[in-house]
Design an enzyme around this catalytic site. Structure first.
Site, PDB file in Angstrom:
ATOM      1  N   GLY A 147     -13.658  -1.926   0.203  1.00 17.65           N
ATOM      2  CA  GLY A 147     -12.431  -2.206  -0.543  1.00 17.65           C
ATOM      3  C   GLY A 147     -10.923  -1.371   0.290  1.00 17.65           C
ATOM      4  O   GLY A 147     -11.172  -0.747   0.681  1.00 17.65           O
ATOM      5  N   CYS A 148     -10.191  -2.347  -0.130  1.00 18.83           N
ATOM      6  CA  CYS A 148      -8.827  -1.840   0.552  1.00 18.83           C
ATOM      7  C   CYS A 148      -8.363  -0.379  -0.055  1.00 18.83           C
ATOM      8  O   CYS A 148      -8.147   0.612   0.659  1.00 18.83           O
ATOM      9  CB  CYS A 148      -7.626  -2.713   0.315  1.00 18.83           C
ATOM     10  SG  CYS A 148      -7.528  -3.407  -1.139  1.00 18.83           S
ATOM     11  N   PHE A 149      -8.329  -0.276  -1.526  1.00 20.41           N
ATOM     12  CA  PHE A 149      -8.014   1.114  -2.259  1.00 20.41           C
ATOM     13  C   PHE A 149      -9.280   1.910  -1.781  1.00 20.41           C
ATOM     14  O   PHE A 149      -8.816   2.963  -1.391  1.00 20.41           O
ATOM     15  CB  PHE A 149      -8.132   0.921  -3.668  1.00 20.41           C
ATOM     16  CG  PHE A 149      -6.882   0.031  -4.192  1.00 20.41           C
ATOM     17  CD1 PHE A 149      -5.722   0.660  -3.969  1.00 20.41           C
ATOM     18  CD2 PHE A 149      -7.096  -1.065  -5.007  1.00 20.41           C
ATOM     19  CE1 PHE A 149      -4.537  -0.016  -4.527  1.00 20.41           C
ATOM     20  CE2 PHE A 149      -5.954  -1.552  -5.485  1.00 20.41           C
ATOM     21  CZ  PHE A 149      -4.649  -1.171  -5.157  1.00 20.41           C
TER      22      PHE A 149
END
Length: 338
Positions: A147-149
């Site tokens: 995921g980006c986060f």
């Protein structure tokens, strides 16, 4: 050369991957899908992308070229069913959804509010952060893109190397994202640019699906039975980029300069940049790039790390291209520098 099929090429990350692939000549995009855009040519939908004008969107159910590497840029429920099908047919697969990241089925189904019917395939996937799992990715048939986060938090903490053994079992991560990192295509106006203009708010407090992902990969093999991650995402009135502030404590105040540790960890990494002070970290340095910028400050046994990345590139499509390059024996930076 690798042939690439992209399912979900009409979405935000699918389009970004097409743009990156247009910068290089080693990989060829041979098949793209979008149920909403099926029958339209790429030139009609994205005229700014310089691919052959006859490249046409197909439905997700259309047959794909037999030797192609498949990139899934589709919702979690579609990836759950699609990834095993392609793997069993002999394709290499990179999944950009969260369907195959978490190794506890109960935690996955609670975080994503989704029944996982193919959970046995989770153990076949390599978690796709190249700076951590590069050797495994070179031999992988199935990659679960992070995921980006999660990338903005896991990777900076991992780079602390020997300090990780002194981590206390609680990390607080506060992340600010542009709307493209929080469902920029949703019909909910609160997640659109007009909904955040002159506004700023938190969302999915204590319930974001990346929180268990961060927890699993930061504390893997730590021996801590009940580590705690408190993750709070916020929406910025910008389109792209994530800036994360990570607060952690160590069980000692006696340790090496954390900036020096980070610099040593990143000395051979083309996409990781260590800045001298956390105040230097800002979105405009990383937007439209595959860079992750990091800095840290120490007070006593507390470390405050600040990181920034482009959620559509290093947080998604750029990291996927790094993984494509590694899986196909291609130079890792191919297509990732202008």
């Amino acid at each position: 050369m690798a042939e690439i099929s992209i399912l979900g090429a009409g979405g935000l990350t699918g389009k970004e991957l097409l743009l990156l692939l247009s910068r290089q000549k080693e990989h060829e995009v041979v098949h793209i899908t979008s149920d909403k855009l099926a029958g339209k040519t790429l030139a009609e939908v994205f005229p700014e992308i310089p691919f052959p004008k006859n490249l046409t969107f197909h439905s997700h159910e259309a047959a794909i070229p037999s030797q192609s590497l498949v990139v899934l840029a589709v919702p979690n429920n579609v990836s759950i069913e699609s990834a095993p099908k392609f793997l069993d047919s002999g394709h290499k697969v990179i999944d950009l959804s969260g369907a195959y990241r978490l190794h506890n089925q109960e935690i996955f189904e609670k975080a994503y509010q989704l029944k996982h019917t193919q959970f046995s395939y989770v153990d076949k996937a390599v978690f796709g952060i190249p700076e951590i799992f590069r050797d495994k990715l070179k031999n992988a048939d199935f990659v679960s893109n992070p995921g980006c986060f999660s990338t903005s938090v896991i990777l900076p903490v991992f780079l602390l190397n020997e300090l990780r053994k002194n981590l206390r079992p609680r990390i607080i991560a506060d992340s600010k994202s542009g709307v493209s990192g929080a469902g920029g295509r949703t019909e909910d106006a609160g997640y659109s640019y007009t909904g955040v203009y002159e506004n700023f708010r938190a969302y999915k407090i204590l319930s974001h699906q990346h929180e268990p992902e961060i927890k699993e990969y930061i504390y893997a093999n730590s021996g801590l039975l009940e580590p705690e991650v408190i993750f709070t995402p916020h929406l910025l009135p910008v389109y792209r980029g994530i800036l994360s502030t990570i607060v952690l404590e160590l069980d000692t105040e006696s340790f090496s300069d954390p900036i020096s540790i980070l610099q040593n960890s990143c000395k051979n990494e083309p996409f990781l940049r260590i800045l001298k002070t956390p105040e230097e970290i800002e979105l405009k340095r990383v937007q439209h790039t595959n860079f992750l910028d990091i800095s840290v400050r120490k007070r006593g046994n507390t470390l405050v790390i600040v990181s920034a990345l482009d959620n559509l590139i290093k947080g998604a499509a750029g990291q996927a291209l790094q993984n494509i390059n590694l899986m196909t024996g291609t130079k890792e930076v191919l297509g990732l520098f202008p």
